[in-house]
Design a protein around this motif. Structure first.
Motif, mmCIF file in Angstrom:
data_model
loop_
_atom_site.group_PDB
_atom_site.id
_atom_site.type_symbol
_atom_site.label_atom_id
_atom_site.label_comp_id
_atom_site.label_asym_id
_atom_site.label_seq_id
_atom_site.Cartn_x
_atom_site.Cartn_y
_atom_site.Cartn_z
ATOM 1 N N GLN A 119 34.443 6.655 -4.124
ATOM 2 C CA GLN A 119 35.281 7.610 -3.399
ATOM 3 C C GLN A 119 36.363 6.893 -2.571
ATOM 4 O O GLN A 119 37.246 7.546 -2.029
ATOM 5 C CB GLN A 119 34.420 8.453 -2.446
ATOM 6 C CG GLN A 119 33.461 9.399 -3.153
ATOM 7 C CD GLN A 119 32.515 10.055 -2.174
ATOM 8 O OE1 GLN A 119 31.345 9.694 -2.083
ATOM 9 N NE2 GLN A 119 33.021 11.029 -1.431
ATOM 10 N N ILE A 120 36.225 5.543 -2.450
ATOM 11 C CA ILE A 120 37.155 4.783 -1.598
ATOM 12 C C ILE A 120 38.101 3.975 -2.472
ATOM 13 O O ILE A 120 37.656 3.153 -3.280
ATOM 14 C CB ILE A 120 36.378 3.843 -0.643
ATOM 15 C CG1 ILE A 120 35.460 4.671 0.266
ATOM 16 C CG2 ILE A 120 37.331 2.979 0.169
ATOM 17 C CD1 ILE A 120 34.536 3.834 1.128
ATOM 18 N N ASP A 121 39.403 4.207 -2.300
ATOM 19 C CA ASP A 121 40.422 3.443 -3.030
ATOM 20 C C ASP A 121 40.417 2.003 -2.508
ATOM 21 O O ASP A 121 40.595 1.777 -1.311
ATOM 22 C CB ASP A 121 41.799 4.091 -2.801
ATOM 23 C CG ASP A 121 42.890 3.425 -3.633
ATOM 24 O OD1 ASP A 121 42.551 2.557 -4.486
ATOM 25 O OD2 ASP A 121 44.073 3.757 -3.429
ATOM 26 N N GLY A 122 40.205 1.051 -3.409
ATOM 27 C CA GLY A 122 40.183 -0.357 -2.987
ATOM 28 C C GLY A 122 38.785 -0.896 -2.748
ATOM 29 O O GLY A 122 38.631 -2.077 -2.442
ATOM 30 N N TYR A 123 37.772 -0.045 -2.898
ATOM 31 C CA TYR A 123 36.387 -0.499 -2.694
ATOM 32 C C TYR A 123 36.087 -1.698 -3.606
ATOM 33 O O TYR A 123 35.332 -2.595 -3.267
ATOM 34 C CB TYR A 123 35.408 0.643 -2.985
ATOM 35 C CG TYR A 123 33.944 0.268 -2.816
ATOM 36 C CD1 TYR A 123 33.349 0.327 -1.551
ATOM 37 C CD2 TYR A 123 33.164 -0.136 -3.902
ATOM 38 C CE1 TYR A 123 32.010 -0.027 -1.386
ATOM 39 C CE2 TYR A 123 31.838 -0.483 -3.749
ATOM 40 C CZ TYR A 123 31.253 -0.423 -2.485
ATOM 41 O OH TYR A 123 29.940 -0.766 -2.329
ATOM 42 N N GLY A 124 36.708 -1.721 -4.783
ATOM 43 C CA GLY A 124 36.442 -2.792 -5.754
ATOM 44 C C GLY A 124 37.233 -4.064 -5.493
ATOM 45 O O GLY A 124 37.024 -5.063 -6.172
ATOM 46 N N ARG A 125 38.165 -4.051 -4.537
ATOM 47 C CA ARG A 125 38.944 -5.285 -4.305
ATOM 48 C C ARG A 125 38.282 -6.092 -3.200
ATOM 49 O O ARG A 125 38.166 -5.636 -2.074
ATOM 50 C CB ARG A 125 40.386 -4.958 -3.977
ATOM 51 C CG ARG A 125 41.268 -5.999 -4.625
ATOM 52 C CD ARG A 125 42.661 -5.588 -4.960
ATOM 53 N NE ARG A 125 43.442 -5.410 -3.760
ATOM 54 C CZ ARG A 125 44.059 -4.291 -3.447
ATOM 55 N NH1 ARG A 125 43.976 -3.240 -4.228
ATOM 56 N NH2 ARG A 125 44.759 -4.217 -2.355
ATOM 57 N N GLU A 126 37.821 -7.309 -3.537
ATOM 58 C CA GLU A 126 36.994 -8.091 -2.618
ATOM 59 C C GLU A 126 37.718 -9.318 -2.083
ATOM 60 O O GLU A 126 38.394 -10.011 -2.827
ATOM 61 C CB GLU A 126 35.717 -8.549 -3.360
ATOM 62 C CG GLU A 126 34.895 -7.388 -3.897
ATOM 63 C CD GLU A 126 33.637 -7.852 -4.634
ATOM 64 O OE1 GLU A 126 33.544 -9.047 -4.970
ATOM 65 O OE2 GLU A 126 32.768 -6.996 -4.864
ATOM 66 N N GLU A 127 37.537 -9.555 -0.810
ATOM 67 C CA GLU A 127 38.000 -10.810 -0.215
ATOM 68 C C GLU A 127 36.802 -11.560 0.343
ATOM 69 O O GLU A 127 35.755 -10.966 0.578
ATOM 70 C CB GLU A 127 39.022 -10.520 0.913
ATOM 71 C CG GLU A 127 40.331 -9.903 0.437
ATOM 72 C CD GLU A 127 41.244 -10.887 -0.316
ATOM 73 O OE1 GLU A 127 40.892 -12.094 -0.412
ATOM 74 O OE2 GLU A 127 42.283 -10.442 -0.824
#
Lengths: 639, 639
Positions: free
Chosen positions: B542-550
Motif C-alpha cells: 500500500q506504500i509507494d516506495g516500500y520496495g526501495r531500500e537504503e
C-alpha cells in the motif's frame, strides 16, 4: 663545567618515559590549514566530516539520456517507444546532475536514433536506473578521516569529494641537526683531504626526519669546540621544535654535548642501555627537547629509530605504527654480554621454506651493515644471546617478498661476487644476491646447516691437488650438488707498491722486519698458505703477523695499503684494486657449490645465466687475475 | 573522426605487453648527477663502487691516547708504566687518524694522569687495540649500491663514506595530468556551484606519481571539448615523458580521448578486462606514451596502480617490488560475472586468529571504499566469484600490524559510530574501529559466523517489547556475550524541511502522492516499521516506495533531501545532519553485542572505555535524539 661522566644508564623504555614526561609533546607542533590537494603524507589535526554529500545530487551513472521512467512504460522489442528531445528526454553524460523531474537514465547503447529529435527504445526504464543517488559515496556529516590520520593519495579524493578544499593538519615539526667533529668536511668539498671524512650523519638523519613528517634543517659542521657548539644551540633553539646535536655525546674529553645542555638547560638521560646507541643524551633547553646522538653512523641511525622517531610522531599527535616483523631462525650461536639491548643487523633469506637470519658485523661505525641488513633482531639486555636453532623476531627493513627473492651465498670471498650481484640485478631486477664471507670451509658447513643456497669455494686438497671435489665427498655426503665454476684466478703475495721490502716469495715472510697479515682459519687462502708453508717446512710462529686475521682479500690488501703489514696472501684483483704490487704464486679454481634441491629454483637459474653472460665475464677479466675460460661450466655431482 | 567504439578488450597482461613493446621504456627517463646528501628515494643509474676505503686510514675507535704497543709492554697493576706526552703518547679522539708510528689506542678511562705531561698505565696495549682498521666498513672498489637501487637514508651514509659526494641517478619521469570534464571546478574555488564537483583525480594521481618517483604536473581542467583536449596534448607532449588524460576514455558521445590520440598518434589498447578500470586507453603520440584514465575515482586509482605505476618504474630502470599480501578468508558468497578481473576492496580484521575480509561496495565512483579498504582481492576474470569460507590472497593497503589492531563491527548503522571511531583513535591511537552496515540481524549472523568482534543492534522483539535480549536467546545460544548500551535514541519519520506533505505519522505513508524510502530487510529500523505497520493493519504494497531500500539512516535522509522520496523511517540525528524535519515515533535501545571471548582483549576494553568517556557522550548528544543515561552500561548474558 662538571666532570664529564655518564649519568645512571637508563633502559630504553625508562629513557622514553623520562623524555615524554618532561614535555607536553602531544601535538606540540601546532596545526595549519593547507590545500587538500597537497596534503599527502600530512596528519589530520581534527576529524574531517563530509561538508557535502558525494555525489551532491542524483547524477547520471552512464552516458545516455535522462527520462521520466513512467514515459517509458510498455516499451518492448515488439512495440518500441519513441521519445522526443527535450519533451521526453535530454542527453546526459556520466556525472551530470539528473534534471528536475527525470528519474532514470537509459544508456546510449540502448537508444536508437530515428532522427535528430526522435529516439526509440525497446525496454522500459526502472526508476533510478543508472543513477548515482545523492550520498552514494558519502552523506554530508559522515566521518571522512579521523584525527591523527596520515593522509594517503586516495584520501585526498575523499577530502575533495566531501567538499573540503582545505584540511587542518599538524605542522611538520622543525628539527635542527648540528653535526660536530674536527674530522668532518662538507660534501661540497670535491677533494677529500687526508684524515678527513664527509659529514654524512646529518644527511642520513635529515632523510629519515623528512620521511617521518618533520622538516630537517642541517646546521653547518661545528668543530669540537665548547663555545661554538653552545652558540649553535643557544642561537637556534627558539626557531626549532627539536635540536639534535650529532656526535660528542659520549664521555670523552671533547664530548661537550652533556655539559652544554646542562649549562643551557637540563640533562635527564645520559646513557641508554642499547647497543649501538648507548652514548645518547636527552635534555631540554628553553623547554625544547635536545637530543645528543652518538656520532658512529649506525648508533646515530639506531638512536634516531628508537628515540627521535617516536618523539616526532608525538609532536604530530600520532604514534608510529608498529614495524613489520617476521619470525626468523638463527643457525649459529650469537653470544652477547648482559647489560644492553643489542640491535643485531641480519641478512635474511628463505631457505627450505624457513626464514633464516645471518648476523652482520656489530661495529657501530659500519654503515654498510645497515645497507646490507634485511632486518634487525633486538636481543634483550638481560639475555646472553641466541643459540643456534633459536627463533627470534626480526623487524623487516625490506619487503618480505623481496627477501623471498634473495639468493644467500655464504662462503669464500671473491671480488667478482660484487659484479655478479650488480649484473644479476640488471638482468633480473627482482632477484638479489647476498654474500656472507666466512671462508670456503665455513660456506660448506653453512650449506650442510641449511643456512644458504650456495657456497663459493676454492678448497685445495693437499693430497690430490684437486679443488673442491674432494671436500664435497668429505663434508657433503648424500647431498647432490651442482659445481658451477666462477673462474680460475691468481693467488699471490700482495705487497707495497714498488715492493720496497723486496719480497720474492713465501720464504721471505720469515725475514726479520717483515710483517704479514693472514686470512682466517677455514678460508681457502689460509689453507693454501698453510699448504705452501708445510712444503717449505716453515711454521706459523716464524712469521710476524701470522696470528692477525682478516676476512676478505680486500681487507688484506687494505692492511698492506695502510702499512699495518708488508705482505699478505690474496688474489691479484685485490692488489690491483688498491694499486699494490703482486707476486703470483698459484692458479686456483673458484666454484659455486649449489645443492641440487635449489638448482631448479628460478632465482638460481637466473644467477647461472648471469654468470654465463659475456658482459659479466668481460667485467670480471677487467678486475685482473681472472681466467674465464671455464666460467659457467657446470658439473653435477651426485655424492 | 572514427566511430567511438572500444577496440578488442585486452587482459591486463596483454595490455601491459603491448604497452611495453611499443616503446623502449627501459630507463628512458635518462640520468642525472645529484648530491648524495639529497638522493633519498632516487634510483641509482649505475653500480656505485667505493672510491675510498672507510675508514680511509687506521683510526682511533675510542677517545684516549695513541701509543706504540711495544712501549707499553710489561705494564701491570704492580708495576705501572709511565709515558710522556709527545715522546711516548699523544691524545687522540674517536675517528681521528692514528699518527704515523703508533699502533694502538688506550682508552682515556684506563689512563691515570700524573701531571700535565706524564700519564701512567697498568696494562700493556695489544697491537691495533681500539683501532678501526682502514677498510673495516668498506674497502675502496667494493660495491656500495647496485644499479636500479632505491636509495634509503642510510645508503646516503654509505655513499658519502665511500667518498661519493654525488651519485648518478635516474631522472624522475615527468608526467602531465590533463583532467577533463564539464562538471569539474578547481579546488581554488571556495564555494562549490550546484551541480559541480572539485576536480580531485589529478591531485590523487599526482600524489601517487610523486611517491613512485615521478614528477607530476597538473594541467588546468579542460572542458569536454575535442579541440581543447587535443591542444592540451599536442602543445605539451614534447616536454613530458608521459601524458595522462583523466576521464573521457570510455565510448560515450563526449569521450574524446580515443579519437584525439588516434588523430595525433596511435591507440593500441582501448578497454582492459579489469573492474574498476575497464575504459582505459593506451596509446602513443610523438613516440611518447599517452594513457587515458577513466574518470571514476576508484577506476583512476586502480588503472594507475596496475598500468601507470609499472610504467613509471620502467622509465626509471627499475621494477615495482611485489605488494605485501596476506591470505584471508571470506565469510560470505562474493558472486562475480565472468569477463573482467575484479579488484574487490575489503575491510580486514583478525578474528579468532583468522584474517577475515569483508567486501566493500564495488561502485567505481565511491572513493571512500579506497579510504576504508584494508586490502584488495583480485578475482580472476574467468572466476564466477568466491564462496563463503574460501581463502584468497589480498594485497595489503595497511600494515599487517595495524590490521591486527582493528576492531571489526558489523551490524546496525548508527551515526555515533563515526564519533566513536574518531574518539577511540584519539584516546587509543593504535586501535581502529571499522564498521560494516548490514543491519541488526545481519550483525548477529556475522557474530555467529565469526566475521566480527561485535555487532551493533536495536532489534525489537514484538512479543515482549524488549530490545536485543530476546534475539540473543534466539540466535546466539551457547555464546556468552556482553551487552554494552551505546545509547537510547529516537526513531521517527524523516521528512522534507517544513514538512510540505504534512505527514503526521506512519498512517500517512499510504497517501497517494507520498513516496517512501525504506531500509533493507533485517535492519532494526525495517523490523520496527513492519511492526508498526502490522499494528495499524497496513501492508507494504500500500506504500509507494516500500520496495526501495537504503542501507543507512543517512542514505534514507539523503533520499529525502534529494527529493527521491518524501519520507523515510530513521533516527533524529540523520534528519538533523541534513537539515530535514523529523516526526518522532519511538524510543529505542541501541546496544553493542560483544562475545565474552573478545571482551578481555585490550582493543575491546579500550573501546568500552571510550564509550564511557564523557566527551564522547557529549559529542553524541550534540548529534540530536540521543539519550546517554545508560551509555556504557554493560550486562553479561550467559546464554
Amino acid at each position: 663545567m662538571k666532570p664529564n661522566v655518564y649519568l645512571e644508564k637508563r633502559s630504553l623504555s625508562e629513557a622514553l618515559k623520562l623524555l615524554f614526561e618532561a614535555f607536553n609533546f602531544e601535538a606540540s607542533a601546532g596545526t595549519e590549514e593547507i590545500r587538500s590537494a597537497q596534503s599527502a603524507n600530512r596528519i589530520t589535526a581534527l576529524p574531517v566530516f563530509a561538508r557535502i554529500s558525494s555525489p551532491n545530487y542524483n547524477a547520471a551513472a552512464m552516458d545516455g539520456i535522462a527520462v521520466r521512467s513512467r514515459d517509458t512504460e510498455g516499451a518492448t522489442e515488439a512495440s518500441p517507444k519513441r521519445l522526443s528531445l527535450n519533451d521526453d528526454f535530454v542527453f546526459i553524460n556520466t556525472g551530470n546532475p539528473l534534471p528536475a523531474g527525470r528519474d532514470a537514465v537509459i544508456m546510449i547503447e540502448d537508444v536508437s536514433r530515428v532522427d535528430d529529435r526522435i529516439i526509440e527504445i525497446i525496454r522500459a526504464a526502472v526508476p533510478y536506473q543508472h543513477v548515482r543517488a545523492m550520498g552514494e559515496d558519502m552523506v554530508a556529516t559522515e566521518l571522512v578521516l579521523p584525527t591523527g590520520h596520515t593522509i594517503r593519495p586516495y584520501d585526498i579524493g575523499a577530502l575533495l569529494g566531501a567538499g573540503h578544499a582545505t584540511v587542518t593538519v599538524r605542522k611538520r615539526p622543525r628539527v635542527l641537526l648540528i653535526p660536530t667533529g674536527d674530522e668532518l668536511v662538507p660534501d661540497t668539498m670535491t677533494d677529500l683531504p687526508a684524515g678527513k671524512v664527509y659529514e654524512s650523519n646529518s644527511a642520513v638523519i635529515a632523510a629519515m626526519i623528512n620521511a617521518d613528517g618533520g622538516v630537517a634543517v642541517a646546521h653547518p659542521i661545528v668543530v669540537d669546540d665548547y663555545d661554538s657548539i653552545r652558540l649553535a644551540v643557544s642561537e637556534n633553539v627558539g626557531q626549532f621544535d627539536l635540536i639534535v646535536i650529532i656526535a660528542g655525546s659520549s664521555a670523552g674529553t671533547k664530548d661537550y654535548t652533556k655539559s652544554i645542555v646542562e649549562t643551557l638547560g637540563k640533562v635527564f638521560v645520559h646513557g641508554i642501555a642499547i647497543m649501538p646507541g648507548k652514548p645518547t643524551i636527552l635534555g631540554a633547553v628553553k623547554n625544547k627537547p635536545v637530543v645528543g646522538l652518538p656520532g658512529y653512523p649506525v648508533s646515530a641511525v639506531m638512536t634516531y629509530r628508537t628515540v627521535v622517531r617516536p618523539l616526532i610522531a608525538r609532536m604530530q599527535g600520532t604514534r608510529i605504527s608498529p614495524d613489520e616483523t617476521a619470525r626468523v631462525v638463527v643457525l649459529r650461536d650469537i653470544p652477547k654480554l648482559v647489560g644492553n639491548d643489542l640491535f643485531l643487523r641480519v641478512q635474511m633469506a628463505e631457505i627450505d621454506g624457513r626464514l633464516v637470519a645471518s648476523p652482520l658485523p656489530r661495529g657501530a661505525g659500519n654503515i654498510t651493515t645497515m645497507v646490507k641488513a634485511d632486518g634487525i633482531i633486538t636481543i634483550d639486555s638481560l639475555s646472553e644471546g641466541l643459540k643456534s636453532g633459536d627463533t627470534a623476531t626480526a623487524v623487516l627493513l625490506k619487503k618480505r617478498e623481496d627477501i623471498a627473492n634473495t639468493i644467500m651465498a655464504v662462503g669464500s670471498h671473491d671480488i667478482s661476487l660484487d659484479l655478479l650481484a650488480g649484473r644479476l640485478r640488471t638482468l633480473y631486477p627482482s632477484f638479489w644476491l647476498s654474500s656472507v664471507n666466512v671462508g670456503s670451509l665455513g660456506g660448506i658447513m653453512a650449506l650442510k646447516n641449511g643456512e644458504c643456497h650456495l657456497a663459493g669455494s676454492h678448497l685445495l686438497d693437499p693430497e690430490t691437488g684437486q679443488y673442491n671435489k674432494p671436500a664435497l665427498a668429505r663434508y657433503l655426503t648424500g647431498m647432490p650438488v651442482s659445481l658451477v665454476t666462477l673462474a680460475h684466478r691468481e693467488q699471490g703475495l700482495i705487497v707495497q707498491k714498488g715492493n720496497p721490502s723486496r719480497i720474492g716469495g713465501i720464504a721471505d715472510l720469515t725475514r726479520k722486519g717483515i710483517v704479514f697479515v693472514n686470512r682466517q682459519r677455514g678460508s681457502g687462502t689460509r689453507i693454501l698458505l698453510d699448504y705452501l708453508l708445510k712444503k717449505l717446512g716453515i711454521e706459523g710462529r716464524q712469521i710476524d703477523g701470522y696470528g692477525r686475521e682478516e676476512f676478505t682479500h680486500l681487507l688484506v690488501a687494505a692492511a698492506v695499503k695502510s702499512a699495518r703489514a708488508d705482505a699478505g696472501l690474496g688474489i691479484r684483483a685485490a692488489a690491483r684494486a688498491l694499486d699494490l704490487d703482486f707476486i703470483p704464486i698459484e692458479h686456483e679454481q673458484y666454484d659455486l657449490i649449489i645443492p641440487a634441491k635449489y638448482r631448479a629454483e628460478e632465482r638460481i637459474s637466473a644467477l647461472i645465466e648471469t654468470i654465463r653472460d659475456e658482459r659479466f665475464k668481460d667485467e670480471m677479466r677487467s678486475l685482473g687475475g681472472y681466467d674465464t675460460t671455464e666460467t659457467g661450466k657446470e658439473q653435477i655431482i651426485d655424492a
